[in-house]
Design a protein around this motif. Structure first.
Motif, PDB file in Angstrom:
ATOM      1  N   VAL A   1      -4.499 -37.046   6.106  1.00  0.00           N
ATOM      2  CA  VAL A   1      -5.373 -37.849   6.979  1.00  0.00           C
ATOM      3  C   VAL A   1      -6.371 -36.941   7.697  1.00  0.00           C
ATOM      4  CG1 VAL A   1      -5.434 -39.331   9.035  1.00  0.00           C
ATOM      5  CG2 VAL A   1      -3.718 -39.720   7.267  1.00  0.00           C
ATOM      6  N   ASP A   2      -5.914 -35.794   8.156  1.00  0.00           N
ATOM      7  CA  ASP A   2      -6.792 -34.848   8.841  1.00  0.00           C
ATOM      8  C   ASP A   2      -7.881 -34.331   7.902  1.00  0.00           C
ATOM      9  OD1 ASP A   2      -7.424 -33.516  11.286  1.00  0.00           O
ATOM     10  OD2 ASP A   2      -6.664 -31.657  10.400  1.00  0.00           O
ATOM     11  N   ASN A   3      -7.530 -34.072   6.646  1.00  0.00           N
ATOM     12  CA  ASN A   3      -8.526 -33.619   5.670  1.00  0.00           C
ATOM     13  C   ASN A   3      -9.562 -34.702   5.386  1.00  0.00           C
ATOM     14  OD1 ASN A   3      -7.408 -31.079   5.478  1.00  0.00           O
ATOM     15  ND2 ASN A   3      -6.119 -31.606   3.736  1.00  0.00           N
ATOM     16  N   VAL A   4      -9.125 -35.961   5.346  1.00  0.00           N
ATOM     17  CA  VAL A   4     -10.068 -37.068   5.156  1.00  0.00           C
ATOM     18  C   VAL A   4     -11.016 -37.135   6.348  1.00  0.00           C
ATOM     19  CG1 VAL A   4     -10.279 -39.597   5.069  1.00  0.00           C
ATOM     20  CG2 VAL A   4      -8.557 -38.446   3.675  1.00  0.00           C
ATOM     21  N   ARG A   5     -10.466 -37.005   7.549  1.00  0.00           N
ATOM     22  CA  ARG A   5     -11.281 -37.049   8.764  1.00  0.00           C
ATOM     23  C   ARG A   5     -12.312 -35.923   8.777  1.00  0.00           C
ATOM     24  NH1 ARG A   5     -11.638 -34.106  12.885  1.00  0.00           N
ATOM     25  NH2 ARG A   5      -9.737 -32.937  12.430  1.00  0.00           N
ATOM     26  N   LYS A   6     -11.886 -34.721   8.419  1.00  0.00           N
ATOM     27  CA  LYS A   6     -12.800 -33.576   8.410  1.00  0.00           C
ATOM     28  C   LYS A   6     -13.937 -33.785   7.398  1.00  0.00           C
ATOM     29  CE  LYS A   6      -9.444 -30.125   9.863  1.00  0.00           C
ATOM     30  NZ  LYS A   6      -8.578 -29.018   9.412  1.00  0.00           N
ATOM     31  N   ALA A   7     -13.584 -34.282   6.218  1.00  0.00           N
ATOM     32  CA  ALA A   7     -14.605 -34.520   5.192  1.00  0.00           C
ATOM     33  C   ALA A   7     -15.583 -35.595   5.651  1.00  0.00           C
ATOM     34  CB  ALA A   7     -13.948 -34.928   3.883  1.00  0.00           C
ATOM     35  N   GLU A   8     -15.070 -36.633   6.275  1.00  0.00           N
ATOM     36  CA  GLU A   8     -15.921 -37.719   6.743  1.00  0.00           C
ATOM     37  C   GLU A   8     -16.821 -37.246   7.886  1.00  0.00           C
ATOM     38  OE1 GLU A   8     -15.159 -42.315   7.073  1.00  0.00           O
ATOM     39  OE2 GLU A   8     -14.050 -41.230   8.625  1.00  0.00           O
ATOM     40  N   GLN A   9     -16.281 -36.387   8.740  1.00  0.00           N
ATOM     41  CA  GLN A   9     -17.056 -35.879   9.863  1.00  0.00           C
ATOM     42  C   GLN A   9     -18.239 -35.037   9.382  1.00  0.00           C
ATOM     43  OE1 GLN A   9     -14.630 -33.605  12.560  1.00  0.00           O
ATOM     44  NE2 GLN A   9     -15.199 -34.941  14.261  1.00  0.00           N
ATOM     45  N   LYS A  10     -18.024 -34.287   8.305  1.00  0.00           N
ATOM     46  CA  LYS A  10     -19.109 -33.485   7.745  1.00  0.00           C
ATOM     47  C   LYS A  10     -20.228 -34.362   7.216  1.00  0.00           C
ATOM     48  CE  LYS A  10     -16.432 -29.455   6.358  1.00  0.00           C
ATOM     49  NZ  LYS A  10     -15.868 -28.724   5.231  1.00  0.00           N
ATOM     50  N   GLU A  11     -19.847 -35.525   6.682  1.00  0.00           N
ATOM     51  CA  GLU A  11     -20.828 -36.429   6.089  1.00  0.00           C
ATOM     52  C   GLU A  11     -21.483 -37.337   7.120  1.00  0.00           C
ATOM     53  OE1 GLU A  11     -18.883 -38.579   2.988  1.00  0.00           O
ATOM     54  OE2 GLU A  11     -18.296 -36.762   1.928  1.00  0.00           O
ATOM     55  N   ALA A  12     -20.841 -37.498   8.280  1.00  0.00           N
ATOM     56  CA  ALA A  12     -21.374 -38.409   9.299  1.00  0.00           C
ATOM     57  C   ALA A  12     -22.679 -37.856   9.851  1.00  0.00           C
ATOM     58  CB  ALA A  12     -20.366 -38.582  10.432  1.00  0.00           C
ATOM     59  N   PRO A  13     -23.640 -38.719  10.041  1.00  0.00           N
ATOM     60  CA  PRO A  13     -24.913 -38.254  10.592  1.00  0.00           C
ATOM     61  C   PRO A  13     -24.742 -37.813  12.045  1.00  0.00           C
ATOM     62  CG  PRO A  13     -24.900 -40.633  10.421  1.00  0.00           C
ATOM     63  CD  PRO A  13     -23.640 -40.141   9.769  1.00  0.00           C
ATOM     64  N   GLN A  14     -25.640 -36.957  12.486  1.00  0.00           N
ATOM     65  CA  GLN A  14     -25.587 -36.441  13.849  1.00  0.00           C
ATOM     66  C   GLN A  14     -25.666 -37.571  14.871  1.00  0.00           C
ATOM     67  OE1 GLN A  14     -24.924 -33.289  14.142  1.00  0.00           O
ATOM     68  NE2 GLN A  14     -24.879 -33.251  16.363  1.00  0.00           N
ATOM     69  N   SER A  15     -26.317 -38.672  14.524  1.00  0.00           N
ATOM     70  CA  SER A  15     -26.466 -39.781  15.464  1.00  0.00           C
ATOM     71  C   SER A  15     -25.121 -40.386  15.859  1.00  0.00           C
ATOM     72  CB  SER A  15     -27.378 -40.865  14.886  1.00  0.00           C
ATOM     73  OG  SER A  15     -26.830 -41.387  13.702  1.00  0.00           O
ATOM     74  N   MET A  16     -24.107 -40.243  15.003  1.00  0.00           N
ATOM     75  CA  MET A  16     -22.780 -40.763  15.329  1.00  0.00           C
ATOM     76  C   MET A  16     -22.169 -39.994  16.494  1.00  0.00           C
ATOM     77  SD  MET A  16     -21.256 -43.336  14.000  1.00  0.00           S
ATOM     78  CE  MET A  16     -19.493 -43.090  13.986  1.00  0.00           C
ATOM     79  N   LEU A  17     -22.568 -38.761  16.667  1.00  0.00           N
ATOM     80  CA  LEU A  17     -21.992 -37.919  17.699  1.00  0.00           C
ATOM     81  C   LEU A  17     -22.710 -38.068  19.035  1.00  0.00           C
ATOM     82  CD1 LEU A  17     -21.559 -34.697  15.529  1.00  0.00           C
ATOM     83  CD2 LEU A  17     -19.877 -36.497  15.953  1.00  0.00           C
ATOM     84  N   ARG A  18     -23.825 -38.765  19.032  1.00  0.00           N
ATOM     85  CA  ARG A  18     -24.609 -38.931  20.257  1.00  0.00           C
ATOM     86  C   ARG A  18     -23.991 -39.989  21.157  1.00  0.00           C
ATOM     87  NH1 ARG A  18     -29.126 -36.551  20.718  1.00  0.00           N
ATOM     88  NH2 ARG A  18     -30.441 -37.932  21.870  1.00  0.00           N
ATOM     89  N   ASN A  19     -24.247 -39.837  22.427  1.00  0.00           N
ATOM     90  CA  ASN A  19     -23.883 -40.840  23.410  1.00  0.00           C
ATOM     91  C   ASN A  19     -24.809 -42.034  23.197  1.00  0.00           C
ATOM     92  OD1 ASN A  19     -23.511 -42.379  25.703  1.00  0.00           O
ATOM     93  ND2 ASN A  19     -23.406 -40.608  27.082  1.00  0.00           N
ATOM     94  N   GLU A  20     -24.245 -43.217  23.081  1.00  0.00           N
ATOM     95  CA  GLU A  20     -25.067 -44.407  22.802  1.00  0.00           C
ATOM     96  C   GLU A  20     -26.127 -44.640  23.884  1.00  0.00           C
ATOM     97  OE1 GLU A  20     -23.380 -48.128  21.337  1.00  0.00           O
ATOM     98  OE2 GLU A  20     -21.549 -47.005  20.901  1.00  0.00           O
ATOM     99  N   ASN A  21     -25.811 -44.292  25.123  1.00  0.00           N
ATOM    100  CA  ASN A  21     -26.759 -44.507  26.223  1.00  0.00           C
ATOM    101  C   ASN A  21     -27.990 -43.621  26.095  1.00  0.00           C
ATOM    102  OD1 ASN A  21     -24.929 -46.320  27.314  1.00  0.00           O
ATOM    103  ND2 ASN A  21     -23.930 -44.748  28.544  1.00  0.00           N
ATOM    104  N   LYS A  22     -27.839 -42.478  25.445  1.00  0.00           N
ATOM    105  CA  LYS A  22     -28.947 -41.533  25.309  1.00  0.00           C
ATOM    106  C   LYS A  22     -29.631 -41.625  23.946  1.00  0.00           C
ATOM    107  CE  LYS A  22     -26.915 -38.207  28.499  1.00  0.00           C
ATOM    108  NZ  LYS A  22     -26.426 -36.841  28.676  1.00  0.00           N
ATOM    109  N   ALA A  23     -29.157 -42.487  23.086  1.00  0.00           N
ATOM    110  CA  ALA A  23     -29.698 -42.591  21.732  1.00  0.00           C
ATOM    111  C   ALA A  23     -30.977 -43.420  21.713  1.00  0.00           C
ATOM    112  CB  ALA A  23     -28.663 -43.225  20.813  1.00  0.00           C
ATOM    113  N   THR A  24     -31.812 -43.120  20.715  1.00  0.00           N
ATOM    114  CA  THR A  24     -33.031 -43.905  20.522  1.00  0.00           C
ATOM    115  C   THR A  24     -32.643 -45.243  19.896  1.00  0.00           C
ATOM    116  OG1 THR A  24     -33.411 -43.075  18.296  1.00  0.00           O
ATOM    117  CG2 THR A  24     -34.353 -41.783  20.112  1.00  0.00           C
ATOM    118  N   ALA A  25     -33.577 -46.168  19.846  1.00  0.00           N
ATOM    119  CA  ALA A  25     -33.303 -47.488  19.275  1.00  0.00           C
ATOM    120  C   ALA A  25     -32.857 -47.362  17.814  1.00  0.00           C
ATOM    121  CB  ALA A  25     -34.536 -48.368  19.384  1.00  0.00           C
ATOM    122  N   LYS A  26     -33.517 -46.483  17.073  1.00  0.00           N
ATOM    123  CA  LYS A  26     -33.160 -46.273  15.665  1.00  0.00           C
ATOM    124  C   LYS A  26     -31.741 -45.698  15.546  1.00  0.00           C
ATOM    125  CE  LYS A  26     -34.871 -44.033  11.481  1.00  0.00           C
ATOM    126  NZ  LYS A  26     -35.891 -43.151  10.911  1.00  0.00           N
TER     127      LYS A  26
END
Length: 136
Positions: free
Chosen positions: A19-44
Motif C-alpha cells: 500500500v505504501d509503494n502504491v501511495r508513493k507511486a501515486e504521489q509522484k504522478e500527482a500534480p503539484q496542485s494537489m499539494l497546494r492549500n485550496e484557499n491559496k489555489a487559483t481557480a484553475k
C-alpha cells in the motif's frame, strides 16, 4: 519449493509495504496542485483539485484491500483460506503493481496459508503443553 508460513504480523507487513509503494507511486504522478492549500489555489488549480478528489485514486483501492485483508484473521480457519484466496484474485485484477506482486507472492506460497492461519492456534496450545506436566 520453499514453504513460507503466513502469520498476521508478517502478512500485514507485506500488505502495508505494498500500500505504501502504491501511495508513493501515486504521489509522484500527482500534480503539484494537489499539494497546494485550496484557499491559496487559483481557480484553475481548485478545479483540478476537485476533479482529483472525486476520481478513483489508486491509494484508495489499495487501502480497501488492506482493510479487507485485516478481516482475514477474524474468520474461522476454513473460511479464512477461501476469503484470502478471493482477496488475492481481487489484488491480481487491481492493476496496481505492488499489490499484484503481493498476490503473486501469496499464491506462490499457497501451502503456507493453512500453516499460518493455524499457527495462531497451535502456539498457545504448545506453550500450554510445555508448562503443564499432566497434558499428553
Amino acid at each position: 519449493m520453499e514453504v513460507i508460513t503466513f502469520d498476521e504480523f508478517h502478512m500485514m507487513k507485506m500488505v502495508n509495504e505494498a500500500v505504501d509503494n502504491v501511495r508513493k507511486a501515486e504521489q509522484k504522478e500527482a500534480p503539484q496542485s494537489m499539494l497546494r492549500n485550496e484557499n491559496k489555489a487559483t481557480a484553475k488549480q481548485k478545479k483540478r483539485i476537485l476533479t482529483l478528489k472525486g476520481s478513483h485514486l489508486m491509494t484508495k483501492e489499495a487501502n480497501c484491500l488492506k482493510l479487507a485483508m485485516q478481516e482475514v484473521w477474524t474468520f474461522p480457519h476454513v473460511f479464512a483460506d477461501i476469503y484470502l484466496l478471493e482477496l488475492m484474485d481481487w489484488a491480481t485484477r487491481s492493476e496496481l503493481q505492488p499489490i499484484m506482486e503481493l498476490a503473486k507472492t501469496v499464491k506462490r506460497h499457497e501451502d503456507g496459508l493453512t500453516n499460518g492461519l493455524l499457527e495462531g492456534i497451535n502456539v498457545p496450545c504448545t506453550s500450554l503443553q510445555t508448562t503443564s506436566s499432566w497434558l499428553p
